[in-house]
Design an enzyme around this catalytic site. Structure first.
Site, PDB file in Angstrom:
ATOM      1  N   ASP A 298      -2.404  29.042 -22.896  1.00 22.21           N
ATOM      2  CA  ASP A 298      -2.712  27.862 -22.083  1.00 22.21           C
ATOM      3  C   ASP A 298      -4.108  27.889 -21.475  1.00 22.21           C
ATOM      4  O   ASP A 298      -4.556  26.895 -20.917  1.00 22.21           O
ATOM      5  CB  ASP A 298      -1.683  27.731 -20.950  1.00 22.21           C
ATOM      6  CG  ASP A 298      -0.324  27.353 -21.496  1.00 22.21           C
ATOM      7  OD1 ASP A 298      -0.287  26.529 -22.419  1.00 22.21           O
ATOM      8  OD2 ASP A 298       0.684  27.878 -21.010  1.00 22.21           O
TER       9      ASP A 298
ATOM     10  N   HIS B 205       1.450  37.245 -19.100  1.00 20.52           N
ATOM     11  CA  HIS B 205       2.555  36.822 -19.959  1.00 20.52           C
ATOM     12  C   HIS B 205       3.653  37.856 -19.848  1.00 20.52           C
ATOM     13  O   HIS B 205       3.383  39.044 -19.713  1.00 20.52           O
ATOM     14  CB  HIS B 205       2.088  36.716 -21.423  1.00 20.52           C
ATOM     15  CG  HIS B 205       3.005  35.912 -22.265  1.00 20.52           C
ATOM     16  ND1 HIS B 205       4.120  36.451 -22.862  1.00 20.52           N
ATOM     17  CD2 HIS B 205       2.997  34.594 -22.576  1.00 20.52           C
ATOM     18  CE1 HIS B 205       4.753  35.490 -23.519  1.00 20.52           C
ATOM     19  NE2 HIS B 205       4.100  34.357 -23.356  1.00 20.52           N
TER      20      HIS B 205
ATOM     21  N   HIS C  27       5.630  28.259 -17.235  1.00 19.50           N
ATOM     22  CA  HIS C  27       5.852  28.147 -18.691  1.00 19.50           C
ATOM     23  C   HIS C  27       4.850  27.116 -19.222  1.00 19.50           C
ATOM     24  O   HIS C  27       3.645  27.268 -19.036  1.00 19.50           O
ATOM     25  CB  HIS C  27       7.325  27.758 -18.898  1.00 19.50           C
ATOM     26  CG  HIS C  27       7.853  27.868 -20.297  1.00 19.50           C
ATOM     27  ND1 HIS C  27       7.174  28.466 -21.326  1.00 19.50           N
ATOM     28  CD2 HIS C  27       9.032  27.431 -20.840  1.00 19.50           C
ATOM     29  CE1 HIS C  27       7.909  28.405 -22.436  1.00 19.50           C
ATOM     30  NE2 HIS C  27       9.034  27.770 -22.166  1.00 19.50           N
TER      31      HIS C  27
END
Ligand code: CMC
Length: 432
Positions: free
Chosen positions: A368, A310, A269
């Protein structure tokens, strides 16, 4: 808001005479959902580890279309919000459902500024943490500890209490984040400055010292604001669901947000931004990329390309598109366009996007992938990256908590498929 079924699904179970009728509900966007909440009265539970096919609530805050790579907050596309809006405006939108007009915005910004300081006694909490403690461990602790300071606003059934807590959390998270950094550096804490914008103030608290003022570059401040904005909410992700679950017990909001921070910490995460930088360091040079791509594809090797893939996006994460652009702007401003880490990230991205394994599994860069490169260029160390994510995600967590608390809700209590022993006789210690 009560949902009216649009049609019914029929569940036929082998050996059971009567089929079970299940209502199908439609949202304003996205797939229909089959309402299985009454199934327990028929003697069945549904089974969905990882909540892959489960909608745990209804919500009006954020919508994601993972196939198309669309992210909408209260109906507004993330790309447009990143270009035309700013973080505090998005906070207002997430919390209130509508964009503020000029006077609402001014009032909201002023209110947040009025809450940026933390209680002086909170400083002592930091002293209890080792200097080399991971910043996320400190954030879990000090955010939860806020509940010990604000007994005046912990009544979750009081809308005014919820409002002031919301303002306090959004205002104090950057202060706590910067204090965490200063503690790990062994530097004195820097008090907030309310003449600065939200992002400028955060950079000031991070990088100013009592002996030197920090001059905030507008490009860096804009990038920081954008990083907060891009992380502000992402519907029912693991940390938001954690906040909702904790909140469903009636726990106080500071404790719920601390639970969210803990859930965010993991590398699958929010911890991925730190993991991306560690991975790029481990890969070392462009020549090693092929070796690491091979490792990522090897089923017997746990290595994954961090910042790729994802649960919901099976397309380019729209936040990654904005992040990549911001990354270029920041590196240009700092005069480090030829940053070797960026070059390696771009090369890795290109190779992965053309590779059959990543193409067939629809693995694309996520938010990210580029954020760590920007943060590192700004001078923020990798172990602080997830703290920045937590700071940015705070309005999303609170908006979801508020949405749940403001309407009738049930305690979150999943069931299980039990596979352990059936009842058996206890064996006395001497006979084991
Ligand atoms: N590198 C290599 N293979 C991957 C990767 C990756 N980054 N991500 C997924 N896969 C493979 C995985 O091995 C699996 O293969 P198979 O079907 O052969 O078993 C397939 O793709 C599907 O993956 P999954 O783990 O079943 O998918 P998931 O939806 O459960 O996990 C994820 C999603 C984000 C945890 C995963 O893609 C991952 O671990 N990515 C790296 C960590 C990361 O970047 N996380 C940040 C997510 S975005 C920020 C946020 O919102 O938190």
């Amino acid at each position: 808001m009560a949902n009216k079924p649009t049609k019914m699904a029929t569940l036929t179970i082998e050996g059971v005479a009567d089929p079970i009728e299940l209502p199908i509900l439609s949202g304003s966007l996205g797939p229909d959902v089959i309402d299985v909440s009454k199934l327990t009265s028929q003697g069945y539970f549904t089974y969905d580890p990882g909540f892959v096919s489960t909608a745990a609530c209804d919500s009006e805050i954020t919508y994601i279309d993972g196939d198309q790579g669309i992210l909408l907050h209260r109906g507004y596309p993330i790309g447009e919000l990143a270009e035309k809006s700013d973080y505090l405006e998005l906070c207002y939108l997430l919390l209130n459902g509508e964009l503020p007009n000029a006077s609402d915005k001014k009032e909201f910004v002023e209110t947040i500024k009025n809450h940026t300081m933390v209680h002086e006694q909170l400083r002592h909490f930091f002293q209890g943490f080792r200097r080399d403690a991971h910043p996320m461990s400190i954030m879990c602790g000090v955010t939860g500890a806020l509940s010990a300071f604000y007994h005046d606003s912990l009544d979750i059934d009081d809308a005014e209490h919820r409002k002031v807590t919301t303002h306090r959390l959004i205002a104090k998270m950057p202060t706590l984040a910067a204090m965490t950094y200063k503690h790990t550096k062994g530097h004195p804490f820097v008090y907030p400055r309310n003449d600065l914008s939200y992002a400028e103030n955060f950079l000031h608290m991070m990088f100013a010292t009592p002996c030197e003022e920090y001059k905030v570059s507008p490009t860096i401040a804009k990038a920081m604001d954008r990083i907060f904005l891009l992380h502000a909410d992402h519907e029912q992700n693991a940390s938001t669901s954690t906040v909702r679950l904790a909140g469903s017990t009636g726990a106080n909001p500071f404790a719920c947000i601390a639970a969210g921070i803990a859930a965010l910490w993991g590398p699958a995460h929010g911890g991925a931004n730190e993991a991306v930088l560690n991975m790029l360091d481990e890969i070392g040079t462009v020549d090693n990329i092929d070796k690491y791509i091979k490792k990522a594809k090897d089923k017997d090797d746990p290595f994954r390309i961090m910042g790729f893939g994802h649960r919901v996006y099976k397309n380019y994460d729209p936040r990654a598109t904005v992040m990549q652009q911001t990354c270029r702007e920041v590196l240009a401003e700092l005069g480090v366009e030829n940053n070797p880490t960026l070059q390696m990230a771009q090369r890795l991205e290109k190779i992965a996007l053309e590779d059959e394994y990543f193409v067939s599994k629809r693995l694309y860069p996520n938010v990210d992938f580029y954020s760590g490169i920007i943060l590192k260029a700004i001078g923020i160390p990798p172990e602080m990256f997830t703290v920045i994510f937590a700071t940015g995600r705070t309005p999303g967590w609170i908006a979801h908590w508020n949405e749940m608390i403001s309407a009738p809700y049930k305690i979150g209590r999943p069931r299980q498929l039990y596979k352990g022993y059936a009842q058996r006789d206890f064996v006395e210690l001497a006979k084991r």
